[in-house]
Scaffold this active site. Structure first.
Site, short mmCIF file in Angstrom:
data_model
loop_
_atom_site.label_atom_id
_atom_site.label_comp_id
_atom_site.label_asym_id
_atom_site.label_seq_id
_atom_site.Cartn_x
_atom_site.Cartn_y
_atom_site.Cartn_z
N CYS A 77 -26.39 31.23 19.14
CA CYS A 77 -27.42 31.67 20.09
C CYS A 77 -28.66 32.18 19.34
CB CYS A 77 -26.86 32.78 20.99
SG CYS A 77 -25.35 32.30 21.85
C1 BEZ Z 1 -22.02 31.31 18.70
O1 BEZ Z 1 -22.95 31.05 19.46
O2 BEZ Z 1 -22.18 31.31 17.49
C2 BEZ Z 1 -20.68 31.69 19.26
C3 BEZ Z 1 -20.40 31.35 20.57
C4 BEZ Z 1 -19.18 31.69 21.09
C5 BEZ Z 1 -18.25 32.36 20.34
C6 BEZ Z 1 -18.55 32.72 19.03
C7 BEZ Z 1 -19.78 32.38 18.49
#
Ligand code: BEZ
Length: 186
Positions: A77
């Site tokens: 993200c």
């Molecule tokens: C990420 O966006 O890096 C992520 C998404 C879900 C779980 C763990 C990390």
């Protein structure tokens, strides 16, 4: 014939068999919000729990890009999903988008801190769906135990005057493909 089959599939998706102590019965199950649907009226929070932003009101007479992420500060993200929308914010606004909104099942203080860290000011609004009410209402919630429980699948949508015009949900829930800024078609 094809129409009948697709209608039957649609009805089957809307209904799920559930079990109660009085025997089996059919109960309605939510479906992912789709093109043509109205955005639900749910209060989200910006910067603090005292600052409510009703998402349906926000979309009234405006064209918005809304994207949902599994969590603030997670690598995918922070390095890819949110930065893509920040980079393209000016382009999107030139193309008629009034606001770009990022939603996550996090508390508003965390969303606010993440936004400041990413330099979103004037580009992307950071709204907290603290209790996952909006995320559940549009049926993009999932149990993500590694982040502590209910979170949002990764998605993007265009909403014009309260109506969904485009909807992209990651097929594997958290991947970085169809929900990215580069895939938005205004
Ligand atoms: C990420 O966006 O890096 C992520 C998404 C879900 C779980 C763990 C990390």
């Amino acid at each position: 014939m094809t129409l009948h089959i697709s209608r039957a599939i649609s009805v089957a998706r809307r209904l799920s068999l559930s079990c109660s102590n009085r025997g089996f019965h059919l109960s309605p199950r939510a479906m992912v919000i789709a093109i043509g649907d109205k955005i639900p009226s749910v209060d989200l929070f910006e910067d603090s729990p005292s600052n409510k932003v009703n998402i349906r009101d926000l979309t009234s007479q405006k064209k918005l890009i809304i994207f949902g992420v599994p969590g603030a500060f997670t690598p995918g993200c922070s390095k890819t999903h949110l930065p893509g929308y920040i980079e393209k914010a000016a382009d999107f606004k030139r193309q008629g988008i009034d606001e770009i909104v990022c939603i996550s099942v996090n508390d508003p203080f965390v969303m606010s801190a993440w936004g400041k860290d990413q330099g979103v000011e004037g580009k992307v609004r950071m709204l907290a769906d603290t209790n996952a009410e909006f995320t559940k209402a549009i049926d993009v919630d999932m149990n993500l135990a590694v982040l502590g429980g209910t979170r949002s699948k990764r998605y993007s949508m265009i909403v014009d005057d309260g109506i969904v015009k485009e909807m992209n949900v990651e097929p594997d829930n958290t991947g970085l493909s169809c929900s990215l800024a580069d895939h938005i078609k205004i």
